[in-house]
Motif scaffolding. Structure first.
Motif, PDB file in Angstrom:
ATOM      1  N   VAL A   1       0.831  -1.206   0.000  1.00 55.24           N
ATOM      2  CA  VAL A   1       0.000   0.000   0.000  1.00 55.24           C
ATOM      3  C   VAL A   1       0.868   1.260   0.000  1.00 55.24           C
ATOM      4  CG1 VAL A   1      -1.693   1.317   1.337  1.00 55.24           C
ATOM      5  CG2 VAL A   1      -1.926  -1.162   1.146  1.00 55.24           C
ATOM      6  N   VAL A   2       1.884   1.252   0.843  1.00 56.49           N
ATOM      7  CA  VAL A   2       2.781   2.415   0.907  1.00 56.49           C
ATOM      8  C   VAL A   2       3.487   2.610  -0.424  1.00 56.49           C
ATOM      9  CG1 VAL A   2       4.898   3.295   1.974  1.00 56.49           C
ATOM     10  CG2 VAL A   2       3.094   2.286   3.392  1.00 56.49           C
ATOM     11  N   LYS A   3       3.947   1.523  -0.975  1.00 52.63           N
ATOM     12  CA  LYS A   3       4.654   1.609  -2.247  1.00 52.63           C
ATOM     13  C   LYS A   3       3.756   2.174  -3.339  1.00 52.63           C
ATOM     14  CE  LYS A   3       7.516  -1.169  -5.351  1.00 52.63           C
ATOM     15  NZ  LYS A   3       7.994  -2.527  -5.668  1.00 52.63           N
ATOM     16  N   GLY A   4       2.498   1.742  -3.306  1.00 48.43           N
ATOM     17  CA  GLY A   4       1.556   2.241  -4.303  1.00 48.43           C
ATOM     18  C   GLY A   4       1.304   3.728  -4.162  1.00 48.43           C
ATOM     19  N   GLU A   5       1.120   4.153  -2.915  1.00 48.16           N
ATOM     20  CA  GLU A   5       0.881   5.574  -2.691  1.00 48.16           C
ATOM     21  C   GLU A   5       2.101   6.405  -3.068  1.00 48.16           C
ATOM     22  OE1 GLU A   5      -1.905   6.887  -2.067  1.00 48.16           O
ATOM     23  OE2 GLU A   5      -1.240   8.951  -1.783  1.00 48.16           O
ATOM     24  N   LEU A   6       3.279   5.883  -2.753  1.00 45.75           N
ATOM     25  CA  LEU A   6       4.507   6.573  -3.136  1.00 45.75           C
ATOM     26  C   LEU A   6       4.591   6.725  -4.648  1.00 45.75           C
ATOM     27  CD1 LEU A   6       7.277   5.102  -0.791  1.00 45.75           C
ATOM     28  CD2 LEU A   6       6.503   7.472  -0.926  1.00 45.75           C
ATOM     29  N   GLY A   7       4.220   5.676  -5.331  1.00 41.88           N
ATOM     30  CA  GLY A   7       4.297   5.718  -6.795  1.00 41.88           C
ATOM     31  C   GLY A   7       3.347   6.751  -7.368  1.00 41.88           C
ATOM     32  N   ARG A   8       2.138   6.815  -6.784  1.00 40.96           N
ATOM     33  CA  ARG A   8       1.149   7.769  -7.289  1.00 40.96           C
ATOM     34  C   ARG A   8       1.627   9.208  -7.075  1.00 40.96           C
ATOM     35  NH1 ARG A   8      -3.335  10.469  -5.479  1.00 40.96           N
ATOM     36  NH2 ARG A   8      -3.045   9.821  -3.323  1.00 40.96           N
ATOM     37  N   ARG A   9       2.137   9.476  -5.899  1.00 42.46           N
ATOM     38  CA  ARG A   9       2.599  10.841  -5.612  1.00 42.46           C
ATOM     39  C   ARG A   9       3.900  11.162  -6.349  1.00 42.46           C
ATOM     40  NH1 ARG A   9       0.410  13.564  -1.083  1.00 42.46           N
ATOM     41  NH2 ARG A   9      -1.507  12.533  -0.454  1.00 42.46           N
ATOM     42  N   TYR A  10       4.711  10.166  -6.541  1.00 42.63           N
ATOM     43  CA  TYR A  10       5.953  10.378  -7.292  1.00 42.63           C
ATOM     44  C   TYR A  10       5.618  10.835  -8.711  1.00 42.63           C
ATOM     45  CZ  TYR A  10      10.489   9.307  -9.442  1.00 42.63           C
ATOM     46  OH  TYR A  10      11.678   9.377 -10.133  1.00 42.63           O
ATOM     47  N   THR A  11       4.583  10.233  -9.281  1.00 45.94           N
ATOM     48  CA  THR A  11       4.196  10.609 -10.631  1.00 45.94           C
ATOM     49  C   THR A  11       3.702  12.060 -10.671  1.00 45.94           C
ATOM     50  OG1 THR A  11       3.575   8.345 -11.070  1.00 45.94           O
ATOM     51  CG2 THR A  11       2.717  10.001 -12.569  1.00 45.94           C
ATOM     52  N   ARG A  12       2.968  12.445  -9.650  1.00 42.24           N
ATOM     53  CA  ARG A  12       2.520  13.837  -9.566  1.00 42.24           C
ATOM     54  C   ARG A  12       3.711  14.797  -9.450  1.00 42.24           C
ATOM     55  NH1 ARG A  12      -2.676  14.829  -5.766  1.00 42.24           N
ATOM     56  NH2 ARG A  12      -4.256  13.912  -7.114  1.00 42.24           N
ATOM     57  N   LEU A  13       4.665  14.333  -8.692  1.00 43.08           N
ATOM     58  CA  LEU A  13       5.848  15.168  -8.499  1.00 43.08           C
ATOM     59  C   LEU A  13       6.638  15.306  -9.798  1.00 43.08           C
ATOM     60  CD1 LEU A  13       6.579  16.434  -5.770  1.00 43.08           C
ATOM     61  CD2 LEU A  13       8.302  14.650  -5.478  1.00 43.08           C
ATOM     62  N   LEU A  14       6.598  14.268 -10.605  1.00 45.89           N
ATOM     63  CA  LEU A  14       7.291  14.335 -11.895  1.00 45.89           C
ATOM     64  C   LEU A  14       6.697  15.444 -12.760  1.00 45.89           C
ATOM     65  CD1 LEU A  14       7.884  10.665 -13.060  1.00 45.89           C
ATOM     66  CD2 LEU A  14       9.618  12.432 -12.745  1.00 45.89           C
ATOM     67  N   ALA A  15       5.386  15.605 -12.653  1.00 44.02           N
ATOM     68  CA  ALA A  15       4.730  16.644 -13.447  1.00 44.02           C
ATOM     69  C   ALA A  15       4.989  18.025 -12.880  1.00 44.02           C
ATOM     70  CB  ALA A  15       3.226  16.370 -13.514  1.00 44.02           C
ATOM     71  N   ASN A  16       5.111  18.112 -11.603  1.00 41.32           N
ATOM     72  CA  ASN A  16       5.304  19.416 -10.959  1.00 41.32           C
ATOM     73  C   ASN A  16       5.999  19.187  -9.630  1.00 41.32           C
ATOM     74  OD1 ASN A  16       5.199  21.873  -9.738  1.00 41.32           O
ATOM     75  ND2 ASN A  16       2.963  21.998  -9.628  1.00 41.32           N
ATOM     76  N   ASP A  17       7.280  19.435  -9.631  1.00 40.23           N
ATOM     77  CA  ASP A  17       8.055  19.094  -8.437  1.00 40.23           C
ATOM     78  C   ASP A  17       7.762  20.015  -7.262  1.00 40.23           C
ATOM     79  OD1 ASP A  17       9.362  21.353  -9.490  1.00 40.23           O
ATOM     80  OD2 ASP A  17      11.275  20.726  -8.615  1.00 40.23           O
TER      81      ASP A  17
END
Lengths: 504, 234
Positions: free
Chosen positions: B128-144
């Motif tokens: 679950v943590v890994k999944g949430e990290l991945g989702r937010r990481y992707t958002r961060l890629l778009a706008n750090d």
């Protein structure tokens, strides 16, 4: 073969320790020993005047002295023919003569002869300027005030007086040579320009020296002035003022201020005075400010009084070690100042003539704007789109907001630093990105001594000087970052600069 | 958890580009979290242990250039709280059941990042943590800077409170001299380059509600709330 003329000597007419030393006014006799004159003997000073070998005075080259000597005295071996004359100035002379015998039975008919003579006299040895309105001046090299005596043969220090006041001097004169006593009292006077003279004053000669305490005959003009220099030609008389002889000259730069500057600024360095007074003539404080500003405006590339360059962010040198105030700007060898140092220098300079000037801070209006960029820059394609209007990347070579070291091609991320805007002695100052800037308010005008320009208000400053504003963000500059990054916007419709405090 | 695929990453990254350049087909970056560093996270009721990790963040700028940045994550197992943001933050505290990352930069300006996810209990917490990290990481890629806020403390102290008079040398960041809780309110103490000591007190919404300078209180017109740095919504 016998020479008609074979010897020449000087003999002082008085009873002196040395026959070749005379007091002022004494006649000096040149004697040529002539064999069998048989007629008129002529002794001519062939170099027109005696060659001065040691003196502080110049000697007139004319007229050429020629004497015809008749009836030379008899001698067992010939005749001694003499001429008497007076050397006008104290000093040591080597005089060349030609003695000619009209009917000499042997050749040559003439011979070149030379002899030395010393004329004793008073020579000025030091001068100290005094008076209630005389003020002390700091040396630019940081070694303290110029001290009395202000003039010696090897030194000439600046002197300061308040306008429309009367100065005084203490001048010391030495008898040269010192072992000769030419009277016990003398009358000394100092002749200066525009009535700035020291009236004739009787002085006692003690141990070969005389001291004059005198006051100028006139007050200094009632305006800002710079006498460069004030030359005083000193003269003395040993015959109750019947004849005067030169006693040398002293020369000092004299700065004349509208008010007593000591009460206005502690930074009374010579260059501060120079900037206050070297553009002279002001009779009011306001005009004095304008005259001083003329030395900054342009920029005029301000120098010290003796021509040393003063920099506003000298190209190639960053913030480190820059001077922050007048004292540092003038005394540090780099002479490389920030805006604050230049603001202080102008404030101190106008204060000399009684003008009150205020320090003005300049900063961005918006709390978002961390810094502002001084012209000129070119903008390339922007790196950022998520923080409009801060879209351009301004990247420095170090973690500091310092344009030095200079990146290749003057390229700082998306921006390139171009030539300008010129500061004092910096066509393109080394630093053009600031959090703050300091200028001066005086008589309702904003003066920017760093760039040598004036502003009407903050909008005028932005219009003339500002290319952009930068914001600082942690994402661009994480802990341990090596290259500081700002995000830059260009000026928009509303003025992004404020002045604090405003000019009243 | 909603894994993001190649197409969606490209859509995001191409969408943020201000230039009409075709985006080449490429793999979406995936986080490469490094070794967890255990840190102590202050909270009103005592310190908590957190796991701090970092991952390369190849953030594509508006010119299509990749900027090698870093993403950070902090997970507090005791509370199942997860924070993820850019690497501009090095200090954290827990407030109102949220992780607040903060940093004090020159100005001074207080930056905070408050993208806290509360991870639901699950038999497979790691996934679950890994999944949430991945989702937010992707958002961060778009706008750090997506989760970043700023509180310009110059609005409280003025521009010159920490400046050395007459010195235009750019000010360094203030030195943080202390962090504590006062009746549950975070208090950040710092010192400017001129030696002036100051402190700000935050409320549970991370609004500045009190400030002192050189030991004297600074009157505030009202709570000073953080302003979001980028226009997008969290």
């Amino acid at each position: 073969m016998t020479n008609c003329v074979y010897a020449g000597t000087f003999t002082g007419s008085g009873s002196r320790a040395s026959p070749s030393v005379a007091c002022p006014g004494d006649l000096i006799t040149f004697s040529a020993w002539v064999v069998d004159s048989g007629g008129t003997v002529t002794i001519m000073n062939t170099d027109g005047d005696c060659n001065v070998t040691t003196t502080t005075n110049s000697v007139s080259a004319t007229p050429q002295w020629t004497w015809s000597v008749n009836g030379c005295s008899d001698s067992s071996r010939g005749q001694v023919c003499s001429v008497a004359f007076e050397l006008p100035n104290p000093g040591t002379y080597t005089c060349n003569f030609t003695a000619t015998v009209a009917n000499c039975p042997d050749s040559p008919l003439q011979m070149n002869l030379s002899a030395s003579a010393t004329v004793a006299g008073l020579v000025v040895s030091n001068v100290s300027f005094t008076g209630t309105s005389e003020f002390n001046i700091l040396q630019d090299n940081g070694s303290g005030q110029y001290s009395a005596p202000h003039w010696t043969p090897t030194n000439s220090s600046p002197v300061g007086y308040v306008a429309n006041t009367t100065g005084a001097v203490t001048a010391v004169f030495a008898m040269v040579p010192t072992n000769l006593a030419c009277g016990s009292s003398v009358i000394i006077r100092g002749d200066g320009p525009n009535g700035l003279s020291i009236p004739a004053t009787t002085c006692t000669v003690v141990n070969g020296a005389a001291t004059l305490n005198g006051t100028f005959s006139n007050a200094f003009p009632n305006q800002v002035g710079f006498l460069n220099p004030l030359t005083i030609n000193w003269n003395y008389s040993g015959d109750d003022g019947y004849t005067f002889h030169p006693a040398g000259a002293s020369a000092n730069p004299v700065y004349i201020t509208l008010t007593n500057p000591v009460t206005m600024t502690p930074n009374l360095y010579r260059t501060v005075l120079h900037l206050a007074c070297s553009n002279p003539g002001a009779t009011t404080s306001n005009v004095a400010v304008a005259n001083t500003w003329a030395l900054f405006a342009g920029p005029a590339n301000v120098t010290t009084w003796n021509g040393q360059t003063l920099y506003y962010y000298e190209p190639g040198h960053g913030f480190a070690g820059t001077c922050l105030d007048t004292a540092q700007l003038l005394t540090n060898a780099s002479h490389n100042g920030q805006c604050g140092a230049w603001a202080h220098l102008f404030i101190d300079s106008v204060a000399v003539n009684g003008a009150a000037a205020n320090w003005v801070n300049i900063a961005p209006v918006s709390a978002t704007d961390f810094a502002f960029l001084i012209t000129n820059w070119s903008f390339r394609a922007a790196s950022f789109s998520n923080t409009p209007p801060y879209t351009w990347k301004l990247q420095f070579a170090t973690p500091n907001m310092d344009m030095v070291p200079i990146p290749s091609g003057n390229v700082y991320g998306d921006l390139t630093s171009l030539t300008g805007t010129s500061g004092q002695n910096s066509t393109t100052p080394a630093e053009k990105v600031f959090n703050l800037h300091f200028i001066v308010c005086c008589n309702g005008t904003y003066y920017d001594p760093s760039y040598g320009v004036t502003y009407e208000d903050a909008a005028d400053f932005e219009s003339k000087a500002v290319t952009g504003y930068g914001e600082l963000l942690p994402g661009d500059n994480p802990p341990g970052y090596t290259n500081l990054i700002l995000r830059v916007r260009q000026p928009s419709g509303s003025v992004g600069i404020y002045f604090d405090p405003l000019c009243p | 958890m909603r894994p993001i695929g190649k197409t969606s990453w490209l859509a995001i990254s191409c969408a943020i580009s201000s230039f009409a350049v075709p985006c080449p087909a490429q793999e979406a970056p995936t986080p490469k979290w490094g070794q967890a560093q255990q840190i102590s996270v202050p909270a009103p009721d005592g310190n908590l242990q957190g796991l701090l990790r970092s991952s390369p963040l190849p953030w594509k700028n508006a010119k299509g250039e990749i900027e090698n940045r870093t993403a950070m994550s902090l997970y507090i197992p005791q509370r199942n709280l997860l924070w993820l943001g850019n690497a501009g933050y090095s200090k954290f505290f827990l407030l109102n059941n949220k992780i607040v990352a903060w940093n004090l930069l020159a100005g001074p300006t207080l930056f905070v990042s408050m993208a806290t996810a509360s991870i639901p209990q699950s038999p497979d917490m790691e996934s679950v943590v890994k999944g949430e990290l991945g989702r937010r990481y992707t958002r961060l890629l778009a706008n750090d800077l997506r989760y970043d806020y700023r509180i310009p403390l110059t609005l409280i102290f003025g521009r010159f409170a920490f400046a050395i008079p007459g010195d235009a040398t750019p000010a360094p960041p203030p030195k943080v001299t202390g962090f504590s809780f006062d009746n549950g309110h975070p208090v950040i103490a710092f010192e400017g380059q001129n030696g002036a000591k100051a402190a700000v007190t935050l409320d549970r919404n991370v609004h500045v509600i009190a400030a002192t300078l050189r030991g004297q209180p600074i009157p505030l017109a009202g709570p000073l709330k953080p302003e979001k740095i980028t226009p997008d919504e969290e």
